[in-house]
Design an enzyme around this catalytic site. Structure first.
Site, short mmCIF file in Angstrom:
data_model
loop_
_atom_site.label_atom_id
_atom_site.label_comp_id
_atom_site.label_asym_id
_atom_site.label_seq_id
_atom_site.Cartn_x
_atom_site.Cartn_y
_atom_site.Cartn_z
N TYR A 16 0.81 -1.23 0.00
CA TYR A 16 0.00 0.00 0.00
C TYR A 16 0.84 1.28 0.00
O TYR A 16 0.31 2.38 -0.13
CB TYR A 16 -0.93 0.03 1.22
N HIS A 21 -4.61 5.85 -2.03
CA HIS A 21 -5.39 5.65 -0.81
C HIS A 21 -4.56 5.93 0.45
O HIS A 21 -5.11 6.20 1.51
CB HIS A 21 -5.89 4.20 -0.78
N TYR A 65 -5.82 -0.76 9.70
CA TYR A 65 -6.33 -0.74 8.33
C TYR A 65 -7.43 0.32 8.22
O TYR A 65 -8.07 0.69 9.20
CB TYR A 65 -6.80 -2.12 7.82
N ASN A 67 -10.45 0.64 7.18
CA ASN A 67 -11.87 0.49 7.56
C ASN A 67 -12.12 0.50 9.06
O ASN A 67 -13.27 0.52 9.49
CB ASN A 67 -12.44 -0.80 6.96
N ASP A 92 -7.55 10.73 1.37
CA ASP A 92 -7.68 10.82 -0.09
C ASP A 92 -9.14 11.09 -0.44
O ASP A 92 -10.04 10.65 0.28
CB ASP A 92 -7.21 9.52 -0.75
N ASN A 113 -14.48 4.75 3.47
CA ASN A 113 -14.61 3.80 4.58
C ASN A 113 -13.88 4.23 5.85
O ASN A 113 -14.36 3.99 6.95
CB ASN A 113 -14.11 2.41 4.15
#
Length: 192
Positions: A16, A21, A65, A67, A92, A113
């Protein structure tokens, strides 16, 4: 109060790194680096404490993470006894063109999210956000791949400029307040 919580949203893991993101992580990294801060792995997040002009910034990159970002946000806000209006969440934003950033004192999760989880955890959408426009230049059905993708080579110089400007926006937020910061940030336009 001279204490601020700066939350960069993103996902942990090498795959990532430097994706669209994860721009929240990249902005917070730039701010910490600019002020010679150091991260340590702590409860629910990588945490760096930065001192600047008599102010203390607790900078976090949640390890929960995207979410589940609310868990880390609330833990560090409560632990450090920071008022919600002294928090700034960097995220973002697909709905914003790539040449724009937006600062808001409140506002919906807009389908993000990470923001949705923060809003659910805090029970309000009234917390300051710095939205980093990533544009929406992707074919239908390819949103996830776009968001989790890397910046295009031709976009990178502008992204670097935007990240640098965002570190100044964090400083403005702490020194001149949200309203004046919005007046500065929300009129900016970046070029490639």
């Amino acid at each position: 109060m001279n204490k601020f919580l700066i939350i960069g949203l993103g996902n942990v893991g090498a795959e990532y790194n430097h994706t669209r993101h994860n721009i929240g992580f990249d902005v917070v990294d730039a701010f910490v680096l600019k002020n010679n801060g150091m991260y340590k792995l702590d409860r629910l997040a990588y945490v760096a404490e930065v001192k600047w002009k008599g102010k203390t910034f607790i900078c976090i990159k949640p390890t929960t993470y995207m979410n589940l970002s609310g868990k880390a946000f609330k833990y560090w806000m409560d632990k450090e006894k920071i008022a919600i209006e002294n928090t700034l969440t960097i995220v973002d934003d697909l709905a914003l063109p790539i040449d724009k950033i937006r600062v808001r004192s409140s506002g919906s999760d807009a389908g993000h999210n990470g923001l949705r989880d923060i809003q659910l955890t805090l029970g309000t959408d009234k917390y300051p956000k710095l939205r980093f426009g990533i544009g929406n230049n992707f074919p239908k059905g390819m949103q996830v791949e776009f968001v989790l993708g890397k910046w295009l080579k031709e976009e990178q110089p502008m992204i670097i400029k935007k990240i640098e400007k965002c570190t100044e926006i964090i400083e403005n937020f702490a020194t001149i307040g949200i309203e004046k910061t919005m007046n500065i940030a929300n009129t900016l336009s970046f070029t490639q």
